[in-house]
Design a protein around this motif. Structure first.
Motif, PDB file in Angstrom:
ATOM      1  N   GLY A 181     -42.324  -9.686  53.411  1.00 43.67           N
ATOM      2  CA  GLY A 181     -42.548  -9.532  54.849  1.00 43.67           C
ATOM      3  C   GLY A 181     -41.476  -8.691  55.510  1.00 43.67           C
ATOM      4  N   LEU A 182     -40.236  -8.936  55.139  1.00 43.64           N
ATOM      5  CA  LEU A 182     -39.144  -8.129  55.686  1.00 43.64           C
ATOM      6  C   LEU A 182     -39.255  -6.671  55.254  1.00 43.64           C
ATOM      7  N   ALA A 183     -39.611  -6.459  54.000  1.00 36.17           N
ATOM      8  CA  ALA A 183     -39.755  -5.092  53.501  1.00 36.17           C
ATOM      9  C   ALA A 183     -40.873  -4.347  54.234  1.00 36.17           C
ATOM     10  N   LEU A 184     -41.937  -5.054  54.571  1.00 33.96           N
ATOM     11  CA  LEU A 184     -43.053  -4.413  55.255  1.00 33.96           C
ATOM     12  C   LEU A 184     -42.763  -4.156  56.731  1.00 33.96           C
ATOM     13  N   THR A 185     -41.940  -5.009  57.341  1.00 35.37           N
ATOM     14  CA  THR A 185     -41.675  -4.841  58.765  1.00 35.37           C
ATOM     15  C   THR A 185     -40.382  -4.068  59.048  1.00 35.37           C
ATOM     16  N   ALA A 186     -39.354  -4.302  58.260  1.00 35.84           N
ATOM     17  CA  ALA A 186     -38.060  -3.658  58.511  1.00 35.84           C
ATOM     18  C   ALA A 186     -37.884  -2.376  57.700  1.00 35.84           C
ATOM     19  N   GLY A 187     -38.713  -2.179  56.713  1.00 36.50           N
ATOM     20  CA  GLY A 187     -38.629  -0.982  55.888  1.00 36.50           C
ATOM     21  C   GLY A 187     -38.359  -1.339  54.442  1.00 36.50           C
ATOM     22  N   ALA A 188     -38.898  -0.542  53.550  1.00 32.38           N
ATOM     23  CA  ALA A 188     -38.812  -0.819  52.115  1.00 32.38           C
ATOM     24  C   ALA A 188     -37.381  -0.881  51.609  1.00 32.38           C
ATOM     25  N   ASP A 189     -36.476  -0.229  52.301  1.00 31.86           N
ATOM     26  CA  ASP A 189     -35.082  -0.210  51.847  1.00 31.86           C
ATOM     27  C   ASP A 189     -34.170  -1.079  52.707  1.00 31.86           C
ATOM     28  N   PHE A 190     -34.754  -2.073  53.409  1.00 32.40           N
ATOM     29  CA  PHE A 190     -33.943  -2.927  54.267  1.00 32.40           C
ATOM     30  C   PHE A 190     -32.815  -3.599  53.494  1.00 32.40           C
ATOM     31  N   ASP A 191     -33.033  -3.868  52.219  1.00 35.00           N
ATOM     32  CA  ASP A 191     -32.047  -4.565  51.397  1.00 35.00           C
ATOM     33  C   ASP A 191     -30.860  -3.679  51.016  1.00 35.00           C
ATOM     34  N   ALA A 202     -49.337  -1.402  46.787  1.00 42.01           N
ATOM     35  CA  ALA A 202     -48.232  -0.788  46.061  1.00 42.01           C
ATOM     36  C   ALA A 202     -46.898  -1.166  46.707  1.00 42.01           C
ATOM     37  N   ARG A 203     -46.839  -1.133  48.037  1.00 45.43           N
ATOM     38  CA  ARG A 203     -45.605  -1.507  48.744  1.00 45.43           C
ATOM     39  C   ARG A 203     -45.262  -2.983  48.507  1.00 45.43           C
ATOM     40  N   VAL A 204     -46.281  -3.830  48.527  1.00 44.20           N
ATOM     41  CA  VAL A 204     -46.066  -5.257  48.268  1.00 44.20           C
ATOM     42  C   VAL A 204     -45.544  -5.443  46.843  1.00 44.20           C
ATOM     43  N   GLY A 205     -46.115  -4.731  45.898  1.00 38.81           N
ATOM     44  CA  GLY A 205     -45.677  -4.838  44.504  1.00 38.81           C
ATOM     45  C   GLY A 205     -44.229  -4.429  44.321  1.00 38.81           C
ATOM     46  N   VAL A 206     -43.834  -3.339  44.943  1.00 40.18           N
ATOM     47  CA  VAL A 206     -42.445  -2.872  44.841  1.00 40.18           C
ATOM     48  C   VAL A 206     -41.501  -3.899  45.456  1.00 40.18           C
ATOM     49  N   ALA A 207     -41.857  -4.414  46.621  1.00 45.84           N
ATOM     50  CA  ALA A 207     -41.010  -5.411  47.288  1.00 45.84           C
ATOM     51  C   ALA A 207     -40.911  -6.678  46.451  1.00 45.84           C
ATOM     52  N   HIS A 208     -42.004  -7.091  45.848  1.00 42.48           N
ATOM     53  CA  HIS A 208     -42.001  -8.288  45.001  1.00 42.48           C
ATOM     54  C   HIS A 208     -41.028  -8.109  43.838  1.00 42.48           C
ATOM     55  N   LEU A 209     -41.075  -6.968  43.189  1.00 47.24           N
ATOM     56  CA  LEU A 209     -40.161  -6.708  42.066  1.00 47.24           C
ATOM     57  C   LEU A 209     -38.704  -6.705  42.518  1.00 47.24           C
ATOM     58  N   VAL A 238     -27.010  -6.747  54.699  1.00 46.89           N
ATOM     59  CA  VAL A 238     -28.154  -7.443  54.104  1.00 46.89           C
ATOM     60  C   VAL A 238     -27.931  -7.627  52.611  1.00 46.89           C
ATOM     61  N   ARG A 239     -27.486  -6.563  51.956  1.00 45.95           N
ATOM     62  CA  ARG A 239     -27.235  -6.636  50.516  1.00 45.95           C
ATOM     63  C   ARG A 239     -26.179  -7.705  50.214  1.00 45.95           C
ATOM     64  N   ALA A 240     -25.122  -7.763  51.009  1.00 46.92           N
ATOM     65  CA  ALA A 240     -24.079  -8.766  50.799  1.00 46.92           C
ATOM     66  C   ALA A 240     -24.658 -10.177  50.905  1.00 46.92           C
ATOM     67  N   CYS A 241     -25.536 -10.363  51.854  1.00 44.69           N
ATOM     68  CA  CYS A 241     -26.167 -11.676  52.026  1.00 44.69           C
ATOM     69  C   CYS A 241     -27.060 -12.012  50.834  1.00 44.69           C
ATOM     70  N   LEU A 242     -27.838 -11.044  50.394  1.00 45.81           N
ATOM     71  CA  LEU A 242     -28.754 -11.280  49.269  1.00 45.81           C
ATOM     72  C   LEU A 242     -28.010 -11.533  47.959  1.00 45.81           C
ATOM     73  N   GLU A 243     -26.817 -10.996  47.838  1.00 47.25           N
ATOM     74  CA  GLU A 243     -26.069 -11.115  46.585  1.00 47.25           C
ATOM     75  C   GLU A 243     -25.010 -12.214  46.610  1.00 47.25           C
ATOM     76  N   ARG A 244     -24.984 -13.038  47.658  1.00 42.14           N
ATOM     77  CA  ARG A 244     -24.009 -14.129  47.716  1.00 42.14           C
ATOM     78  C   ARG A 244     -24.213 -15.068  46.538  1.00 42.14           C
TER      79      ARG A 244
END
Length: 67
Positions: A37-47, A12-19, A52-58
């Protein structure tokens, strides 16, 4: 039984992170795997961390390479 529940929770966690990865425009298997992998190690809300969000949305860089 407990092991089955653990696997279901992990899937379930992998599915949420994938989406979430797809919502950021990440398309490659490698990019999605890195995001999961980041979501599983750093936390589901790492983004949701502002830096992090700024980097992902560049917009000038492909989302797959923002990881």
């Amino acid at each position: 039984m407990a092991e089955e529940k653990t696997w279901k929770e992990l899937l379930a966690r992998v599915g949420v992170a994938h989406l979430k990865a797809v919502k950021y425009g990440i398309q490659t298997q490698r990019g999605i795997s890195q995001f999961v992998g980041l979501a599983l190690t750093a936390g589901a809300d790492f983004d949701e961390t502002p830096a992090v969000r700024a980097c992902l949305e560049r917009p000038c860089v492909s989302p797959d390479y923002n990881l």
